[in-house]
Design a protein around this motif. Sequence first.
Motif, PDB file in Angstrom:
ATOM      1  N   GLU A  71       3.844  15.685  32.995  1.00 30.74           N
ATOM      2  CA  GLU A  71       4.462  16.828  33.675  1.00 30.74           C
ATOM      3  C   GLU A  71       5.252  16.369  34.900  1.00 30.74           C
ATOM      4  O   GLU A  71       6.365  16.829  35.138  1.00 30.74           O
ATOM      5  CB  GLU A  71       3.403  17.853  34.089  1.00 30.74           C
ATOM      6  N   ASP A  72       4.691  15.417  35.658  1.00 33.49           N
ATOM      7  CA  ASP A  72       5.416  14.856  36.805  1.00 33.49           C
ATOM      8  C   ASP A  72       6.718  14.212  36.351  1.00 33.49           C
ATOM      9  O   ASP A  72       7.761  14.368  36.990  1.00 33.49           O
ATOM     10  CB  ASP A  72       4.576  13.793  37.519  1.00 33.49           C
ATOM     11  N   ILE A  73       6.664  13.494  35.242  1.00 33.69           N
ATOM     12  CA  ILE A  73       7.857  12.819  34.722  1.00 33.69           C
ATOM     13  C   ILE A  73       8.927  13.842  34.360  1.00 33.69           C
ATOM     14  O   ILE A  73      10.093  13.682  34.718  1.00 33.69           O
ATOM     15  CB  ILE A  73       7.491  11.912  33.524  1.00 33.69           C
ATOM     16  N   ARG A  74       8.530  14.914  33.668  1.00 32.84           N
ATOM     17  CA  ARG A  74       9.500  15.968  33.328  1.00 32.84           C
ATOM     18  C   ARG A  74      10.076  16.593  34.590  1.00 32.84           C
ATOM     19  O   ARG A  74      11.283  16.816  34.695  1.00 32.84           O
ATOM     20  CB  ARG A  74       8.843  17.034  32.445  1.00 32.84           C
ATOM     21  N   ASN A  75       9.232  16.894  35.554  1.00 29.38           N
ATOM     22  CA  ASN A  75       9.686  17.518  36.791  1.00 29.38           C
ATOM     23  C   ASN A  75      10.595  16.606  37.604  1.00 29.38           C
ATOM     24  O   ASN A  75      11.625  17.048  38.130  1.00 29.38           O
ATOM     25  CB  ASN A  75       8.488  17.944  37.648  1.00 29.38           C
ATOM     26  N   LEU A  76      10.237  15.329  37.713  1.00 32.57           N
ATOM     27  CA  LEU A  76      11.057  14.392  38.481  1.00 32.57           C
ATOM     28  C   LEU A  76      12.421  14.187  37.817  1.00 32.57           C
ATOM     29  O   LEU A  76      13.443  14.106  38.505  1.00 32.57           O
ATOM     30  CB  LEU A  76      10.332  13.052  38.649  1.00 32.57           C
ATOM     31  N   GLY A  77      12.446  14.121  36.489  1.00 35.00           N
ATOM     32  CA  GLY A  77      13.718  13.997  35.781  1.00 35.00           C
ATOM     33  C   GLY A  77      14.633  15.166  36.097  1.00 35.00           C
ATOM     34  O   GLY A  77      15.810  14.991  36.433  1.00 35.00           O
ATOM     35  N   ALA A  78      14.083  16.376  36.006  1.00 40.43           N
ATOM     36  CA  ALA A  78      14.878  17.582  36.280  1.00 40.43           C
ATOM     37  C   ALA A  78      15.305  17.632  37.747  1.00 40.43           C
ATOM     38  O   ALA A  78      16.446  18.004  38.055  1.00 40.43           O
ATOM     39  CB  ALA A  78      14.079  18.827  35.915  1.00 40.43           C
ATOM     40  N   TYR A  79      14.419  17.244  38.644  1.00 34.55           N
ATOM     41  CA  TYR A  79      14.720  17.294  40.073  1.00 34.55           C
ATOM     42  C   TYR A  79      15.888  16.361  40.424  1.00 34.55           C
ATOM     43  O   TYR A  79      16.883  16.785  41.019  1.00 34.55           O
ATOM     44  CB  TYR A  79      13.480  16.921  40.894  1.00 34.55           C
ATOM     45  N   PHE A  80      15.768  15.075  40.069  1.00 32.02           N
ATOM     46  CA  PHE A  80      16.828  14.138  40.428  1.00 32.02           C
ATOM     47  C   PHE A  80      18.129  14.464  39.709  1.00 32.02           C
ATOM     48  O   PHE A  80      19.211  14.290  40.266  1.00 32.02           O
ATOM     49  CB  PHE A  80      16.394  12.693  40.185  1.00 32.02           C
ATOM     50  N   ALA A  81      18.046  14.953  38.480  1.00 39.44           N
ATOM     51  CA  ALA A  81      19.260  15.351  37.748  1.00 39.44           C
ATOM     52  C   ALA A  81      19.971  16.507  38.452  1.00 39.44           C
ATOM     53  O   ALA A  81      21.195  16.623  38.373  1.00 39.44           O
ATOM     54  CB  ALA A  81      18.916  15.731  36.313  1.00 39.44           C
ATOM     55  N   SER A  82      19.210  17.340  39.161  1.00 33.90           N
ATOM     56  CA  SER A  82      19.799  18.503  39.831  1.00 33.90           C
ATOM     57  C   SER A  82      20.502  18.146  41.145  1.00 33.90           C
ATOM     58  O   SER A  82      21.233  18.964  41.687  1.00 33.90           O
ATOM     59  CB  SER A  82      18.716  19.553  40.109  1.00 33.90           C
ATOM     60  N   LEU A  83      20.288  16.943  41.643  1.00 32.44           N
ATOM     61  CA  LEU A  83      20.875  16.538  42.920  1.00 32.44           C
ATOM     62  C   LEU A  83      22.317  16.054  42.740  1.00 32.44           C
ATOM     63  O   LEU A  83      22.674  15.517  41.696  1.00 32.44           O
ATOM     64  CB  LEU A  83      20.037  15.429  43.562  1.00 32.44           C
ATOM     65  N   THR A  84      23.106  16.215  43.782  1.00 31.10           N
ATOM     66  CA  THR A  84      24.503  15.780  43.751  1.00 31.10           C
ATOM     67  C   THR A  84      24.560  14.258  43.761  1.00 31.10           C
ATOM     68  O   THR A  84      23.955  13.622  44.629  1.00 31.10           O
ATOM     69  CB  THR A  84      25.252  16.327  44.982  1.00 31.10           C
ATOM     70  N   PRO A  85      25.275  13.673  42.792  1.00 31.77           N
ATOM     71  CA  PRO A  85      25.359  12.212  42.744  1.00 31.77           C
ATOM     72  C   PRO A  85      26.113  11.648  43.939  1.00 31.77           C
ATOM     73  O   PRO A  85      26.885  12.358  44.585  1.00 31.77           O
ATOM     74  CB  PRO A  85      26.107  11.927  41.439  1.00 31.77           C
ATOM     75  N   PRO A  86      25.910  10.359  44.219  1.00 33.12           N
ATOM     76  CA  PRO A  86      26.621   9.761  45.354  1.00 33.12           C
ATOM     77  C   PRO A  86      28.121   9.708  45.110  1.00 33.12           C
ATOM     78  O   PRO A  86      28.570   9.590  43.975  1.00 33.12           O
ATOM     79  CB  PRO A  86      26.044   8.341  45.420  1.00 33.12           C
ATOM     80  N   LYS A  87      28.865   9.824  46.184  1.00 27.04           N
ATOM     81  CA  LYS A  87      30.323   9.669  46.106  1.00 27.04           C
ATOM     82  C   LYS A  87      30.633   8.177  46.108  1.00 27.04           C
ATOM     83  O   LYS A  87      30.022   7.411  46.837  1.00 27.04           O
ATOM     84  CB  LYS A  87      30.996  10.322  47.309  1.00 27.04           C
ATOM     85  N   ALA A  88      31.586   7.804  45.271  1.00 28.38           N
ATOM     86  CA  ALA A  88      32.007   6.406  45.228  1.00 28.38           C
ATOM     87  C   ALA A  88      32.694   6.053  46.541  1.00 28.38           C
ATOM     88  O   ALA A  88      33.465   6.847  47.070  1.00 28.38           O
ATOM     89  CB  ALA A  88      32.946   6.180  44.056  1.00 28.38           C
ATOM     90  N   PRO A  89      32.414   4.862  47.060  1.00 25.51           N
ATOM     91  CA  PRO A  89      33.104   4.440  48.294  1.00 25.51           C
ATOM     92  C   PRO A  89      34.570   4.148  48.010  1.00 25.51           C
ATOM     93  O   PRO A  89      34.959   3.942  46.856  1.00 25.51           O
ATOM     94  CB  PRO A  89      32.351   3.166  48.691  1.00 25.51           C
ATOM     95  N   PRO A  90      35.405   4.104  49.053  1.00 28.51           N
ATOM     96  CA  PRO A  90      36.815   3.742  48.857  1.00 28.51           C
ATOM     97  C   PRO A  90      36.897   2.347  48.237  1.00 28.51           C
ATOM     98  O   PRO A  90      36.113   1.464  48.571  1.00 28.51           O
ATOM     99  CB  PRO A  90      37.394   3.745  50.269  1.00 28.51           C
ATOM    100  N   ASP A  91      37.842   2.178  47.329  1.00 27.21           N
ATOM    101  CA  ASP A  91      37.991   0.903  46.630  1.00 27.21           C
ATOM    102  C   ASP A  91      38.684  -0.109  47.533  1.00 27.21           C
ATOM    103  O   ASP A  91      39.862   0.034  47.866  1.00 27.21           O
ATOM    104  CB  ASP A  91      38.782   1.100  45.335  1.00 27.21           C
ATOM    105  N   ASP A  92      37.955  -1.141  47.915  1.00 27.07           N
ATOM    106  CA  ASP A  92      38.491  -2.166  48.798  1.00 27.07           C
ATOM    107  C   ASP A  92      39.117  -3.337  48.035  1.00 27.07           C
ATOM    108  O   ASP A  92      39.598  -4.291  48.646  1.00 27.07           O
ATOM    109  CB  ASP A  92      37.392  -2.683  49.732  1.00 27.07           C
ATOM    110  N   ASN A  93      39.111  -3.265  46.692  1.00 23.72           N
ATOM    111  CA  ASN A  93      39.699  -4.336  45.901  1.00 23.72           C
ATOM    112  C   ASN A  93      40.239  -3.762  44.584  1.00 23.72           C
ATOM    113  O   ASN A  93      39.632  -3.930  43.523  1.00 23.72           O
ATOM    114  CB  ASN A  93      38.664  -5.429  45.637  1.00 23.72           C
ATOM    115  N   PRO A  94      41.377  -3.069  44.645  1.00 21.24           N
ATOM    116  CA  PRO A  94      41.939  -2.442  43.446  1.00 21.24           C
ATOM    117  C   PRO A  94      42.241  -3.420  42.315  1.00 21.24           C
ATOM    118  O   PRO A  94      42.146  -3.055  41.143  1.00 21.24           O
ATOM    119  CB  PRO A  94      43.221  -1.764  43.939  1.00 21.24           C
ATOM    120  N   ASP A  95      42.580  -4.673  42.650  1.00 18.80           N
ATOM    121  CA  ASP A  95      42.849  -5.663  41.608  1.00 18.80           C
ATOM    122  C   ASP A  95      41.579  -5.960  40.810  1.00 18.80           C
ATOM    123  O   ASP A  95      41.617  -6.089  39.580  1.00 18.80           O
ATOM    124  CB  ASP A  95      43.411  -6.955  42.200  1.00 18.80           C
TER     125      ASP A  95
END
Length: 182
Positions: free
Chosen positions: A77-101
């Motif tokens: 039950e904890d596993i099901r709840n933790l999966g749903a909880y973290f899935a519901s959170l906003t993912p991290p924003k990618a940092p600015p690309d310091d090496n486009p090449d």
Amino acid sequence: MSVAFTAASPAADLEAAKKKAEICAGCHGENGISQMENVPSLAGQPDQFLQWQLVFFRAGSRKSEQMQPIVEQIDNEDIRNLGAYFASLTPPKAPPDDNPDLSKKGAQAAVGRRCANCHGDSFAGTNAVARIAGQREEYLLKALHDYKTGVRSGGGMAAMADVAYPLSEEEITALAHYLSHF
């Protein structure tokens, strides 16, 4: 009465998971966004993917000194709840690309290795497949090396071993950089 209970259960489950996830914040960060080297962000990861990883850790097929004592204390039950909880959170924003090449080389490696076939066009993951877009760069490097060498198993191991084994060090570096900035 059971209808009212059923309707209230998801909120109660997320609240229980939020409380249970407090121990996760030490490594995986507040709101599931890691600030710790070689530790993945969990926010926005697909629910099933998270559940499977916890099962793999608990079963010992995926190993981590830090995770082992934690997963020994959680039930299904904890596993099901933790999966749903973290899935519901906003993912991290990618940092600015310091090496486009380097990102360009990584994009070429991603196309050549069929990454989008499993992880999706936006690399946000699906079902039991990880979100890799915006993940920590050094963690992606570690994960790709672990798949390449066979250290990491569980889940998509066969597919990931097939993809990672032929990658050169330069391709691994470029791919990790590209995906972390995607």
